[in-house]
Design an enzyme around this catalytic site. Structure first.
Site, short mmCIF file in Angstrom:
data_model
loop_
_atom_site.label_atom_id
_atom_site.label_comp_id
_atom_site.label_asym_id
_atom_site.label_seq_id
_atom_site.Cartn_x
_atom_site.Cartn_y
_atom_site.Cartn_z
N GLU A 331 0.82 -1.26 0.07
CA GLU A 331 -0.01 0.12 0.07
C GLU A 331 0.91 1.51 0.02
OE1 GLU A 331 -2.81 -0.61 -0.97
OE2 GLU A 331 -2.94 -2.86 0.06
N TYR A 414 -1.17 -8.39 -10.63
CA TYR A 414 -0.32 -8.22 -9.56
C TYR A 414 0.66 -8.81 -10.00
CZ TYR A 414 -4.09 -6.31 -6.40
OH TYR A 414 -5.02 -5.46 -5.87
#
Length: 634
Positions: A331, A414
């Site tokens: 993040e 991802y």
């Protein structure tokens, strides 16, 4: 690139002043806000928005909203700054269920507007078309519906403290149109500010910099004010409100959580300041001022959400040993890849997630060492292989750049995205690659991007000659399905001891004696690679020897429950029921309901019984996925 952008926006972006990057803004919004460009090339046209930004686009949003926990409604006004092309007569916004009471211009003059028919497919919602009549400011009075898909209202019983209610939002990908009337597209970046009122003693946090202390309104409510002076995609406007406290980590980092969770959360994320420093050393200045986090109640549907200056985190990552802190690194990395440079359309989401996953692994290497980074990369590679084996090497959704209609989980956007960059790094060398990626972030900061732009930048600023271009196979990586032959595979030695233990278990049934001393990545590797078909006796022996049902690591507990349920292991059902009643993270919830559903006459009644009790506690993101598995009507 410049031939594909809205020229008026470019002019304003070039002349605007945004203050000093990385410094918190002052007490008011800047007088000249930064305006991001709009990409108008064919591949940058977002089909998931009703907006027509090349005609008229939103540049700034000012919210003045009240939180009504009794009615579970958000309502108030949104004031939008509009940049329109010469002769533009109207602007189109995105809404989903909003009740529009009135639309006026900056002088209070009523403006004609219509709400079109909603498009149910994909949650696109309904267009709000407003006649501009020369207006550069729009003031919209509205209320969001009680079932706004972006918002999760929790009763006190659903919180750790059990006394006060809680609210959080989740905007990605196109959910924020259910509580904010704006152009809800990642390619239409906007600055924003907000004044939010909430009942005492609740605190409010948002993905903008808080301005001073909350204002006591004298009626049992307080007002909180926030500013984001840098243009962000609208999905990154986020809010949370509840009984939460703050604890500092470093000079620019800290964590919010419910009081009962704060100690554990703070200990778990205490490496964050070190991570920020490591990230800056890799790819340049952190430009958002503060990096704070909030650990939300377990109903939060994702592991984390990279909302600027206030990352949202699930408590399920807390293991007590920081073994799942790759989530925090991920993040944080989004502060460069995703928040700073954003995919213009959701079919290019790998530009956010793949680049971020690569960056995450580099932060993990810098903070926790190369061995842990290589092990986590090996888990990612196995995820790619499993997905390709399941859907096929030629499945169109296994290309990095897609039309946005494919849902293959994290393995492609991802993990394949990360291995694309690992492969490029292995060919050109880390020094050259890092210099190139840093300039990509610098030169495209606060702007949208496409796969075509990414490829063109690589060809212009990284690749040296046709021979190197052929070795890199860039176009094949981005636009073709499957995994190119030049992939830089992870070091096989990363899990050599674990893989040997798996082989010994398969051959002789030998349960590894050193399991408790392994890293979490090693334990996950073992659990994910042992045979999937196990007898009740074998499962009981594994659980007794390894303490699987008693682990405090939810990643490992999930793998144990998934294995147990796939083999109809009755002793695991009560723990599964307890887990699904507490945790709303889609990564765990959806697969567990899926494995129960796949067990036909044994598992389906269990799944239906549990879901009847838990459905109302899940966020719309999680609920929608389980509804599809069980065929449940909303």
């Amino acid at each position: 690139m410049r031939s594909h952008v809205f020229s008026l926006a470019i002019l304003l972006a070039a002349t605007a002043c945004a203050g000093v990057p990385g410094e918190p803004v002052g007490s008011t919004a800047p007088s000249a806000a930064m305006v991001a460009p709009i990409l108008t090339s064919p591949e940058a046209v977002d089909t998931l928005t009703h907006a027509q930004p090349q005609v008229a686009r939103v540049t700034h949003v000012a919210l003045d909203l009240d939180l009504d926990f009794d009615a579970r409604r958000v309502g108030g006004t949104a004031e939008l700054s509009v940049l329109a092309a010469p002769g533009a007569e109207e602007i189109v916004l995105d809404t989903n269920g909003l009740e529009i009471a009135q639309v006026t211009d900056g002088q209070g003059r009523a403006l004609s507007h219509t709400v079109g028919e909603p498009v149910a497919e994909g949650g696109k919602g309904a267009p709000l078309t407003i006649r501009l009549d020369g207006a550069e400011t729009l003031r919209i009075a509205y209320r969001a519906p009680a079932d706004a898909s972006a918002l999760q209202w929790l009763s006190p019983e659903q919180t750790k403290g059990g006394v006060h209610p809680f609210l959080f939002s989740q905007g990605q990908a196109i959910l924020n149109r259910s509580w904010i009337p704006t152009q809800d597209s990642p390619g239409i970046r906007q600055t924003w500010e907000a004044r939010i009122t909430a009942p005492e003693p609740l605190d409010v946090v948002m993905s903008g910099v808080r301005q001073g202390e909350p204002e006591d309104l004298g009626n049992g409510r307080r007002a909180f004010t926030f500013v984001m002076d840098k243009p962000v995609p609208p999905y990154l406007i986020a809010i949370a409100a509840g009984d939460i406290d703050f604890r500092a980590i470093g000079p620019r980092t800290g964590v919010w959580a419910e009081p009962a969770t704060l100690d554990r959360a703070w200990r778990e994320v205490n490496d964050t300041e070190e991570m920020v420093v490591a990230a800056e050393e890799l790819y340049g200045e952190y430009r958002w001022g503060r990096y704070d986090m909030i650990v939300l109640p377990p109903a939060f549907p994702y592991g984390g959400m990279e909302n600027p200056v206030m990352t949202f985190l699930t408590p399920t990552f807390i293991a007590g040993d920081r073994s799942n802190n790759g989530l925090v690194a991920h993040e944080l990395a989004h502060s460069w890849s995703g928040n700073l440079v954003t995919n213009a359309v959701w079919g290019d989401s790998w530009l956010n997630e793949g680049v971020t996953t690569y960056f995450e692994n580099r932060i993990v290497e810098a903070v926790y060492g190369k061995q842990r980074a290589e092990q986590e990369a090996a888990l990612m590679f196995a995820n790619i292989q499993e997905t390709l084996a399941e859907v096929g090497e030629d499945a169109p959704g296994t290309a990095l750049s897609t039309d946005g209609g494919y849902q293959l989980g994290s393995a492609i956007a991802y993990d394949k995205g990360a291995f694309f960059l690992r492969t490029v790094e292995s060919v050109v060398g880390r020094e050259r690659f890092d210099a190139w990626l840093r300039q990509w972030f610098d030169n495209h900061a606060f702007q949208p991007a496409t796969s075509e732009l990414f490829l063109a930048d690589m060809m212009e600023n990284l690749v040296r000659g046709e021979a190197e271009a052929d070795r890199l196979q860039l176009r094949e990586w981005i636009f073709e399905p499957g995994l190119p032959a030049n992939v830089a595979k992870p070091d096989p030695a990363a899990f050599a001891a674990v893989d040997a233990a798996v082989s010994a278990y398969v051959a002789e049934g030998t349960i590894p004696a050193g399991y408790a001393q392994w890293s979490s990545a090693e334990r996950q590797r073992f659990l994910d690679n042992i045979p999937k078909q196990r007898t009740a006796e074998q499962l009981a022996a594994l659980n007794e020897a390894l303490g699987l049902s008693g682990t405090g690591n939810n990643e490992e507990l999930f793998l144990w429950l998934e294995l147990a349920l796939a083999n109809r292991y009755e002793p695991a059902v009560p723990q599964t029921e307890e887990f699904l009643a507490e945790v709303g993270r889609a990564k765990f919830v959806r697969p567990l309901f899926q494995v129960l559903w796949d067990q036909d006459e044994w598992g389906r009644p269990i799944a239906q019984r549990i879901y009847a009790e838990t459905r109302g506690s899940y966020h719309a993101v999680t609920r929608g996925g389980v509804d599809r598995i069980l065929g449940t009507e909303g």
